[in-house]
Design a protein around this motif. Structure first.
Motif, PDB file in Angstrom:
ATOM      1  N   VAL A 130     -12.404  48.020  11.130  1.00 50.80           N
ATOM      2  CA  VAL A 130     -12.862  47.210   9.999  1.00 50.80           C
ATOM      3  C   VAL A 130     -14.386  47.151   9.977  1.00 50.80           C
ATOM      4  O   VAL A 130     -15.021  47.292   8.922  1.00 50.80           O
ATOM      5  N   GLN A 131     -14.990  46.972  11.157  1.00 47.05           N
ATOM      6  CA  GLN A 131     -16.451  46.898  11.225  1.00 47.05           C
ATOM      7  C   GLN A 131     -17.102  48.205  10.799  1.00 47.05           C
ATOM      8  O   GLN A 131     -18.139  48.215  10.110  1.00 47.05           O
TER       9      GLN A 131
ATOM     10  N   TRP B  46     -16.866  48.441   7.094  1.00 45.96           N
ATOM     11  CA  TRP B  46     -17.832  47.478   6.548  1.00 45.96           C
ATOM     12  C   TRP B  46     -19.237  48.073   6.541  1.00 45.96           C
ATOM     13  O   TRP B  46     -19.952  48.026   5.536  1.00 45.96           O
TER      14      TRP B  46
ATOM     15  N   VAL C 196     -18.119  42.159   1.223  1.00 44.08           N
ATOM     16  CA  VAL C 196     -17.104  41.331   1.882  1.00 44.08           C
ATOM     17  C   VAL C 196     -15.869  41.191   1.000  1.00 44.08           C
ATOM     18  O   VAL C 196     -14.731  41.361   1.454  1.00 44.08           O
TER      19      VAL C 196
ATOM     20  N   VAL D 254     -14.127  44.162   2.972  1.00 44.45           N
ATOM     21  CA  VAL D 254     -13.812  43.580   4.279  1.00 44.45           C
ATOM     22  C   VAL D 254     -12.550  42.727   4.263  1.00 44.45           C
ATOM     23  O   VAL D 254     -11.688  42.860   5.137  1.00 44.45           O
TER      24      VAL D 254
ATOM     25  N   TYR E 252      -9.245  43.459   6.591  1.00 41.56           N
ATOM     26  CA  TYR E 252      -8.713  42.532   7.585  1.00 41.56           C
ATOM     27  C   TYR E 252      -7.287  42.115   7.239  1.00 41.56           C
ATOM     28  O   TYR E 252      -6.470  41.851   8.129  1.00 41.56           O
TER      29      TYR E 252
END
Length: 491
Positions: free
Chosen positions: A364-365, A368, A396, A400, A404
């Motif tokens: 995920v990071q 992002w 976001v 993101v 998530y």
């Protein structure tokens, strides 16, 4: 989450509750202390000087992720912390020294990349911090594991006092940006000693090959994820510095620091308790229910802080830091929304780490970061500092949160129910947001506007939400432990 979500053991529930209480209190008090120091420093130095120091701080924030390397989280969740501690201490010390050497050697090149060669000396001074930080991993993890937030508060308070005293003294002596760097070194050195004293821990080093492999297997994905996470909130500094100049960087970093108040006051307090709390649950079902029960309350608190900061950005900056920093308010509006969202995103990441899903957090990071860099460049070039703040928000929401959601669904979380816990706190914030926005544009003394904004947030949002918040808090304290609990949460 307050009593481990279904674990009725009084001792454990008491330790978690007491730890969360002290964590919240200490982070608020430390936030106030940091605010007082930042206001004093901003009054003593110009935005350009602060921008020079911001380059060194940016690099340190990135290296801190590598220095910690996820080893602390591994020790917190380990079943054999005493046996594992010497190996973790050795790994932490070595990684910290490597990070420090890399920062010192590349100081000139990094400063040039930011377009700020005058930052070189500050970078070299700050290179001492990773070496000290690597030695704090074991005692900090032992205190966190034992929910000893009161002791951690004392440690961090001592570090803050040492850092503030050193920084202000050197500024008054004319040290410039290096004064802020030496302040960071002084604070880290004091915390190193205080952590070992508070934990009654004598530094012990050793290296068990099997334990080292186990720790690194867990920690490497987390370390890379942490590095990417810190890159996400620091690469914008590089972009702003190169595109808009070092003065704009000073303004932007100040705005970002203000926008981090929700994360500093609430998110970090919850994180240090949430990791062991989620990790110690007896089943995945209990852990998942704990996330559902805790999310709504966290969203309410973060939304209240985000609304106040975003709508009252100009008044906040002008009142606290002075007229010469007013331009920072342009970035703060969007950054305040992003800062509030970070509280929830951090809870989700902590939950996934406790579930052992460090690779999911990393993925995920990485996604992002891949989306944020081009978005930031485009936004800064088109809308300046304001664009930098809103670029975070767009990424976001669009990237993101859905990512998530996929990761949570894979570990069995009912994502629809989780989203349902957020609807009421977000919708209920609309009247207060509109009222604060109108008030901010009516003009008047900053202090009066802030008082009116606070009254709007309390009267139009927090007080009407109080009965709902009490029910959710009751569910945290007295979990039902069955399917009915999940069904009742969004109500």
């Amino acid at each position: 989450m307050a009593d481990q979500v279904g674990d009725a053991t009084p001792g454990k529930a008491s330790r978690v509750g007491r730890g969360l209480g002290w964590s919240l209190l200490s982070t608020v008090l430390l936030r106030v202390g940091n605010l007082a120091v930042s206001v004093l420093v901003a009054r003593l130095v110009a935005p350009e000087t602060y921008g020079v120091f911001a380059v060194a701080l940016t690099v340190w924030m990135l290296l801190s992720a590598l220095s910690e390397f996820g080893l602390g989280a591994d020790l917190v969740r380990a079943q054999d912390p005493a046996r594992r501690a010497p190996t973790v201490a050795t790994l932490g010390a070595v990684i910290g020294l490597v990070a420090a050497a890399a920062m010192a050697v590349t100081a000139g090149e990094v400063a040039a990349a930011f377009g700020s060669p005058e930052s070189t000396d500050a970078l070299r001074v700050m290179s001492l911090v990773p070496a000290l930080f690597g030695l704090t991993i074991v005692p900090a993890a032992l205190l966190q594991r034992a929910y000893r937030q009161r002791a951690l508060f004392g440690v961090y308070a001592a570090g803050l006092v040492a850092s503030a005293g050193c920084t202000v003294s050197l500024i008054l002596l004319g040290a410039g940006a290096t004064a802020l760097a030496w302040g960071q070194v002084a604070g880290q050195a004091v915390m190193l000693v205080a952590l070992h004293v508070a934990a009654s821990h004598r530094p012990r080093f050793g290296l068990d090959g099997r334990l080292a492999r186990e720790s690194l297997s867990f920690s490497i994905p987390l370390a890379v994820a942490n590095l990417v996470s810190w890159t996400l909130i620091t690469v914008d500094n590089l972009i702003v510095s190169r595109e808009l100049g070092i003065v704009a960087l000073g303004l932007y970093v100040l705005a970002f620091n203000v926008s981090s108040w929700p994360m500093s006051a609430v998110g970090q307090a919850v994180r240090v308790v949430a990791l062991p709390a989620f990790a110690e649950t007896e089943s995945a079902r209990e852990r998942n229910e704990g996330l559902l029960r805790s999310t709504g309350l966290l969203v309410m608190v973060a939304a209240a802080m985000g609304v106040g900061l975003a709508t009252m950005a100009t008044s906040v900056v002008t009142l606290l830091y002075g007229e010469r920093w007013t331009a920072a308010a342009g970035a703060l509006v969007g950054l305040a929304v992003f800062g509030a969202s970070r509280v929830l995103l951090d809870l989700v990441a902590t939950f996934l780490i406790a579930a052992g899903e460090t690779r999911a957090v990393l993925l995920v990071q990485l996604l992002w970061l891949a989306c944020m860099v081009p978005a930031m460049v485009v936004a800064v070039r088109a809308w300046g500092l304001a664009g930098a703040g809103w670029a975070h928000v767009v990424v976001v929401v669009v990237v993101v949160v859905p990512a998530y959601g996929v990761a949570l669904r894979r570990v069995g979380v009912d994502v629809s129910a989780l989203a349902g816990t957020c609807v009421l706190p977000l919708v209920a914030a609309v009247p207060a947001t509109v009222a604060c926005w109108v008030l901010a544009r009516s003009g008047g003394p900053p202090l009066l506007l802030l008082a009116g904004g606070a009254a709007c947030v309390v009267g139009l949002y927090l007080l009407p939400m109080l009965p709902w918040a009490r029910r959710r808090l009751s569910e945290l304290r007295h979990p039902l432990g069955d399917a009915e609990a999940v069904e009742r949460i969004p109500a």
